[in-house]
Design an enzyme around this catalytic site. Structure first.
Site, PDB file in Angstrom:
ATOM      1  CB  SER A 166       3.563 -23.732   3.389  1.00 44.10           C
ATOM      2  OG  SER A 166       4.426 -22.677   3.723  1.00 44.10           O
ATOM      3  CG  ASP A 265       3.716 -18.277  -2.469  1.00 46.63           C
ATOM      4  OD1 ASP A 265       4.327 -17.601  -1.624  1.00 46.63           O
ATOM      5  OD2 ASP A 265       3.613 -19.525  -2.404  1.00 46.63           O
TER       6      ASP A 265
END
Length: 360
Positions: A166, A265
């Protein structure tokens, strides 16, 4: 935990809430755990160190159980995620993940405890991470004083890797780019970089992002808040690697690159877009793994699931430890193994892993 009677200045749910008195309440918190000697499940040992006193930069080091004490291990600098505002190198979820990764990959790892926004606005997280990487590679210098014994005695500075998830993947990308442009101490090179669910964004929507007006999106507002002085706003090169002033991706300072995305995602389109751009820049040894049916950071949220286990086995175990031993022979096999993982052909995955252990 902040008091409920405080007046809220701004909030970014479900991550954090900032109050008018300047205090910050982080709403997603993983417990902080101490390092351990020989974790009972993996045999991995860990310890905490201070890299810099001013500014204060710390890290957690990991070392697998050594069956061959004289054997040099690949070195992984790992950078945690959390949208630059939450997360810790000392959290229980990262300790669990790193223990597994270090055990299976048989690597020495350093996890960086960079300072978080909004108390420390960007680009501080990048500067802390760069200082940590430069400290690690400085240990390769013969005249370096006060060497850290785990890395100095067991680390192979010809096999240095950088990775993250991330926001940590965003930082890992930027560290690799900076290494390619400026170089690292001692002439050390980054052999490989892996980016798991990288946090990239930009003002112009791509793919499924067109369903949301980007300039009003959660991620845009968050980025503008944690880096208010960014010269190009949301398109500053560190957040948008294809922004108007971003350096050429051909300058990335590593030999090979792995990008992992997850089907559900919201950042998937940016990850695929970045991968395609790297390919178009002339790179050959870059791979993309898309995991079906999973969301952002599933390997932490559902640690122990089959997909989480296989992500470590197929993406990281091979990436970190074995291509550098016989690259001309192993690279085609790495690509086949990653493809088998994407297709969920676990028979091939497990068979090739068994073969790998036999030949390396």
């Amino acid at each position: 935990m902040a008091s409920n009677d405080k007046e809220v200045a701004i909030e970014f749910l479900p991550l954090l809430r900032v109050y008018k008195d300047g205090s910050v309440e982080r709403l997603i918190v993983s417990p902080i755990v101490p390092p351990s000697f020989e974790d009972p499940e993996t045999g991995v040992s860990s310890k905490d160190i201070t890299i810099s006193e001013n500014p204060t930069i710390s890290a957690r080091l990991y070392l697998p159980k050594l069956t061959q004490p004289n054997r040099k291990l690949p070195i992984l600098v790992y950078i945690h995620g959390g949208a630059f505002v939450i997360g810790s190198a000392f959290s229980s979820d990262h300790q669990q993940y790193l223990n597994s990764l270090v055990s299976q990959g048989h690597v020495a790892a350093v996890t960086v405890a960079y300072r978080l926004a909004p108390e420390h606005s960007l680009p501080i997280a990048y500067e802390d991470s760069w200082a940590a990487i430069q400290w690690v590679v400085s240990l390769s210098l013969d005249n370096y004083v006060d060497k850290e014994p785990w890395l100095a005695n067991h680390g192979d500075f010809k096999r240095v890797f950088v990775g993250g998830d991330s926001a940590g993947a965003n930082i890992a990308y930027n560290m690799t780019m900076r290494a390619g442009i400026e170089g690292l101490h001692g002439g050390v090179k980054i052999l490989g970089t892996f980016l798991t669910h990288p946090f990239f964004w930009g003002s112009k929507p791509i793919g499924s992002e067109r369903r949301v007006e980007n300039k009003k999106s959660f991620l845009c507002r968050l980025c503008e808040y944690i880096y208010p002085e960014a010269p190009d706003g949301i398109d500053y090169p560190k957040m948008n690697p294809l922004g108007p002033r971003a350096p050429s991706l051909a300058k990335l300072g590593c030999d090979r690159l792995l990008v992992t995305v997850a089907e559900k995602d919201q950042l998937i389109d940016r990850g695929v877009w970045f991968y395609n751009a790297v390919k178009e820049s002339g790179w050959e040894e870059v791979e993309l793994v898309e995991v079906e049916g999973e969301d952002h950071a599933f390997h932490f949220m559902h640690f122990g699931s089959e997909n989480a286990k296989n992500l470590i086995k197929c993406g990281v175990w091979v990436w970190l430890n074995h291509w550098s031993l016989r690259p001309q022979i192993l690279w085609p096999a790495v690509k086949r193994l990653l493809k088998a993982f994407v297709l969920k052909d676990l028979r091939i995955v497990n068979g090739m892993l068994c073969l790998w252990r036999a030949i390396v």
